[in-house]
Design a protein around this motif. Structure first.
Motif, short mmCIF file in Angstrom:
data_model
loop_
_atom_site.label_atom_id
_atom_site.label_comp_id
_atom_site.label_asym_id
_atom_site.label_seq_id
_atom_site.Cartn_x
_atom_site.Cartn_y
_atom_site.Cartn_z
N ALA A 144 140.74 15.35 52.99
CA ALA A 144 140.29 16.65 53.50
C ALA A 144 139.41 17.36 52.48
O ALA A 144 139.69 17.33 51.28
CB ALA A 144 141.49 17.51 53.87
N PRO A 145 138.33 17.98 52.95
CA PRO A 145 137.41 18.63 52.02
C PRO A 145 138.00 19.90 51.42
O PRO A 145 138.77 20.59 52.06
CB PRO A 145 136.21 18.98 52.90
N THR A 146 137.62 20.17 50.18
CA THR A 146 137.99 21.44 49.56
C THR A 146 136.89 22.46 49.78
O THR A 146 137.14 23.66 49.71
CB THR A 146 138.25 21.27 48.06
N SER A 147 135.69 21.99 50.03
CA SER A 147 134.57 22.86 50.34
C SER A 147 133.48 22.02 50.99
O SER A 147 133.41 20.82 50.78
CB SER A 147 134.04 23.54 49.08
N PRO A 148 132.63 22.68 51.77
CA PRO A 148 131.50 21.94 52.32
C PRO A 148 130.35 21.94 51.32
O PRO A 148 130.35 22.72 50.39
CB PRO A 148 131.15 22.75 53.56
N PRO A 149 129.39 21.10 51.50
CA PRO A 149 129.40 20.02 52.47
C PRO A 149 130.16 18.81 51.93
O PRO A 149 130.17 18.56 50.73
CB PRO A 149 127.93 19.70 52.66
N THR A 150 130.77 18.11 52.83
CA THR A 150 131.36 16.81 52.54
C THR A 150 131.00 15.91 53.72
O THR A 150 131.14 16.31 54.87
CB THR A 150 132.89 16.89 52.39
N THR A 151 130.51 14.72 53.40
CA THR A 151 130.09 13.78 54.43
C THR A 151 130.92 12.52 54.32
O THR A 151 131.06 11.95 53.24
CB THR A 151 128.59 13.46 54.30
N TYR A 152 131.47 12.10 55.44
CA TYR A 152 132.34 10.93 55.52
C TYR A 152 131.64 9.83 56.29
O TYR A 152 130.94 10.10 57.27
CB TYR A 152 133.64 11.27 56.25
#
Length: 188
Positions: free
Chosen positions: A146-154
């Protein structure tokens, strides 16, 4: 009296060290209310991918979308927020990538005060792939990733498991394309 000065100095020293650390080598968050990702890429070995990511919900366009319906395809899942400056920086890269890379692209809004802001963001950048209007439960489905902040791309493999992620802005469509190809080839 001497003992009191010693105790006061002992209590004050860690506070001063902490304050010095915040203004020195640790860059802090600047004007942001969160810590930006640094663009690090994590590849998840096949044996460590864990459970499928089961995110479903209404898109910003009012349609129902379930990631389970995309099983059998590599999926690029981008967690973003309209209020997030690095998300604005990466939006043109993701738009181009979504047009050039053989994968299903899905957005997941993050901590939006208004989904109208998110819709405006998509119009501004010409984003045409669907975005799930997440109310907080979607990101939790990413479990330990789970991301802690954006952006995160999976990059989700064909079984819907997290196979790779980029924490921070995607700065190159080529890098994302390479990740998608690596995941597709590992599954093949």
């Amino acid at each position: 009296m001497r003992a009191r000065r010693f105790v006061a100095a002992a209590l004050l020293t860690p506070a001063l060290a902490l304050a010095a650390g915040c203004s020195g080598g640790l860059d802090g968050t600047g004007d942001a209310n969160f810590v930006y990702g640094d663009g690090a890429i994590t590849l998840v070995p096949l044996d460590d991918r864990g459970a499928t990511v089961d995110i479903a919900g209404e898109t910003l366009d009012g349609e129902r979308l379930d990631l389970a319906d995309l099983r059998g395809q590599v999926v690029v899942l981008n967690v973003w927020g309209s209020w997030c400056n690095p998300c604005r920086d990466e939006a043109p890269v993701l738009k181009t990538a979504s047009e050039e890379i053989d994968a299903a692209f899905v957005g997941l809004s993050f901590r939006e005060n208004s989904f109208e802001n998110a819709r405006s963001f998509e119009r501004e950048f010409g984003i045409e792939y669907p975005t799930i209007a997440d109310t907080g439960t979607g990101v939790l489905q990413l479990g330990r990733w789970a991301p802690t902040s954006p952006p995160t791309t999976y990059v989700l493999d064909e079984q819907g498991r997290v196979a790779a992620l980029i924490t921070g802005a995607v700065t190159s469509a080529t890098t994302l394309e390479d990740l998608v190809e690596d995941v597709a080839n590992a599954d093949g």
